[in-house]
Scaffold this motif. Structure first.
Motif, short mmCIF file in Angstrom:
data_model
loop_
_atom_site.label_atom_id
_atom_site.label_comp_id
_atom_site.label_asym_id
_atom_site.label_seq_id
_atom_site.Cartn_x
_atom_site.Cartn_y
_atom_site.Cartn_z
N PRO A 105 1.23 10.16 0.96
CA PRO A 105 2.54 9.67 0.52
C PRO A 105 3.69 10.06 1.45
O PRO A 105 4.74 9.42 1.42
CB PRO A 105 2.71 10.30 -0.87
CG PRO A 105 1.79 11.49 -0.88
CD PRO A 105 0.64 11.11 0.00
N TRP A 106 3.50 11.11 2.25
CA TRP A 106 4.58 11.56 3.14
C TRP A 106 4.51 10.88 4.51
O TRP A 106 5.30 11.19 5.40
CB TRP A 106 4.54 13.08 3.31
CG TRP A 106 3.24 13.60 3.88
CD1 TRP A 106 2.94 13.77 5.20
CD2 TRP A 106 2.09 14.01 3.14
NE1 TRP A 106 1.66 14.26 5.34
CE2 TRP A 106 1.12 14.42 4.09
CE3 TRP A 106 1.79 14.08 1.78
CZ2 TRP A 106 -0.14 14.90 3.70
CZ3 TRP A 106 0.53 14.55 1.41
CH2 TRP A 106 -0.41 14.95 2.35
N THR A 108 4.28 7.14 6.77
CA THR A 108 4.59 5.72 6.71
C THR A 108 3.30 4.90 6.81
O THR A 108 2.22 5.44 7.08
CB THR A 108 5.50 5.32 7.86
OG1 THR A 108 4.82 5.56 9.11
CG2 THR A 108 6.80 6.12 7.84
N ALA A 109 3.44 3.59 6.60
CA ALA A 109 2.29 2.69 6.75
C ALA A 109 1.70 2.83 8.15
O ALA A 109 0.47 2.92 8.31
CB ALA A 109 2.73 1.25 6.49
N TYR A 110 2.56 2.87 9.15
CA TYR A 110 2.10 3.03 10.53
C TYR A 110 1.31 4.33 10.69
O TYR A 110 0.21 4.34 11.25
CB TYR A 110 3.30 3.02 11.48
CG TYR A 110 2.94 3.17 12.94
CD1 TYR A 110 2.87 2.06 13.77
CD2 TYR A 110 2.67 4.42 13.50
CE1 TYR A 110 2.54 2.18 15.12
CE2 TYR A 110 2.34 4.57 14.83
CZ TYR A 110 2.27 3.44 15.64
OH TYR A 110 1.92 3.58 16.96
N GLU A 111 1.86 5.42 10.20
CA GLU A 111 1.23 6.73 10.37
C GLU A 111 -0.09 6.83 9.61
O GLU A 111 -1.04 7.47 10.08
CB GLU A 111 2.19 7.84 9.93
CG GLU A 111 3.40 7.98 10.84
CD GLU A 111 4.49 8.86 10.24
OE1 GLU A 111 5.28 9.44 11.01
OE2 GLU A 111 4.57 8.96 8.99
N ASN A 112 -0.17 6.19 8.45
CA ASN A 112 -1.43 6.19 7.70
C ASN A 112 -2.51 5.41 8.43
O ASN A 112 -3.66 5.85 8.50
CB ASN A 112 -1.21 5.60 6.30
CG ASN A 112 -0.83 6.65 5.27
OD1 ASN A 112 -1.65 7.48 4.87
ND2 ASN A 112 0.43 6.64 4.85
N VAL A 113 -2.15 4.26 8.98
CA VAL A 113 -3.13 3.43 9.68
C VAL A 113 -3.64 4.09 10.96
O VAL A 113 -4.80 3.95 11.32
CB VAL A 113 -2.55 2.03 9.98
CG1 VAL A 113 -3.49 1.21 10.85
CG2 VAL A 113 -2.26 1.28 8.69
N ARG A 146 7.68 1.70 6.25
CA ARG A 146 7.74 1.91 4.80
C ARG A 146 6.74 2.99 4.37
O ARG A 146 5.64 3.08 4.90
CB ARG A 146 7.41 0.62 4.05
CG ARG A 146 8.34 -0.55 4.36
CD ARG A 146 9.59 -0.50 3.50
NE ARG A 146 10.42 -1.68 3.73
CZ ARG A 146 10.37 -2.79 2.99
NH1 ARG A 146 9.51 -2.86 1.99
NH2 ARG A 146 11.17 -3.80 3.25
N TYR A 147 7.16 3.78 3.38
CA TYR A 147 6.26 4.78 2.80
C TYR A 147 5.49 4.13 1.64
O TYR A 147 5.92 3.10 1.10
CB TYR A 147 7.07 5.98 2.31
CG TYR A 147 7.64 6.82 3.43
CD1 TYR A 147 6.88 7.86 3.98
CD2 TYR A 147 8.89 6.54 3.98
CE1 TYR A 147 7.38 8.62 5.03
CE2 TYR A 147 9.40 7.30 5.03
CZ TYR A 147 8.63 8.33 5.56
OH TYR A 147 9.12 9.07 6.60
#
Length: 277
Positions: A105-106, A108-113, A146-147
């Protein structure tokens, strides 16, 4: 005139009709937790590029089998192999789509991917190119900052799909990935998944309680018996053309006939499960 006799050599079958090589092999696997035996003597093979759907009543060990493939659980007996290599510990060659959001959750979409690529030591420039490409591919261009809490359920599922597929896994595992979505979003996500899978087919093992989903998505549906000591009781090939629209395919006569056949096998196991609870 003398007859000319020609010996005709057999024409080899086209390669696209041949059975794919085994990608996942579950060989006589028993999974136990102390004295409790969840699944017993399971024998199952998933071909390279095959979309296998596994159905069964609650508590039949579907998730247990999935976690054995992932290397998260060790069999009490038997062996799991991926592309001929025995599974020992957590696997790096799989993508895993969970039922609930598995996004940080902390981040972003970019960082998760990009997480999987970072763990593999991929450089920043290459990571950015691949991440932006996958976000565009799943329809999230412009949403990279976006988060998770700023995204809808369907958008979060798109991030998860990109996160799982960007590492180009040999095997994709799915644990009821769309069950938390409303029916309309679920159909959109199922079609999106099929579109992405068609581009570069990987072996898929998906577990689901939804028999319609299993038939609409899968190449084959395997039915598990009620637990404990669950086992594979039947396997049904899905003879439906691809590409598919998951809503429209359910109106196909073949679909309805297959649903009836599989439900005839599954129904008794569901009734046993309810009776035992």
């Amino acid at each position: 005139m003398s007859a000319i006799v020609r010996t005709l050599k057999p024409v080899p079958e086209p390669t696209d009709r041949l059975a794919p090589k085994p990608m996942v092999t579950i060989d006589d696997v028993t999974m136990a937790f102390g004295a409790f035996v969840a699944v017993e003597n399971v024998q199952l093979t998933v071909g390279d590029g095959e979309f296998l759907a596994v159905v069964g009543p609650t508590g039949c060990g579907k998730s247990t089998i999935l976690n054995a493939i992932a290397g998260l659980l060790k069999p009490a007996k038997g062996q799991v192999t991926i592309d001929g290599t025995p599974v020992s510990g957590v696997q790096n060659n799989i993508g895993y789509l969970f039922q609930q959001d598995a996004l940080l959750p902390w981040k972003t979409a970019y960082e998760n991917v990009e997480l999987g690529l970072k763990f593999r030591g991929v450089g920043a420039a290459e990571r950015r190119e691949k991440v932006m490409g996958w976000l565009a591919k799943v329809g999230l261009k412009g949403f990279e900052s976006r988060y998770p809490h700023q995204l809808s359920g369907g958008q979060r599922k798109r991030v998860q799909m990109a996160q799982a597929l960007i590492i180009e896994p040999q095997v994709i595992l799915m644990d009821e990935p769309f069950s938390a979505l409303d029916i309309h979003t679920r159909h959109l996500m199922q079609n999106e998944l099929l579109r992405l899978w068609q581009e570069d087919r990987r072996a898929v093992v998906m577990i689901t309680h939804d028999l319609e989903e299993a038939i609409a998505l899968g190449d084959r549906v395997v039915v598990l018996a009620a637990g404990p000591k669950s086992r594979v009781i039947e396997s049904f090939p899905v003879d439906l053309e691809r590409p598919r629209d998951v809503a429209e395919i359910k109106l196909d006569e073949k679909f309805m006939r297959l649903y009836r056949d599989i439900w005839a096998s599954l129904r008794g196991e569901v009734e046993k499960s309810y009776a035992s609870h």
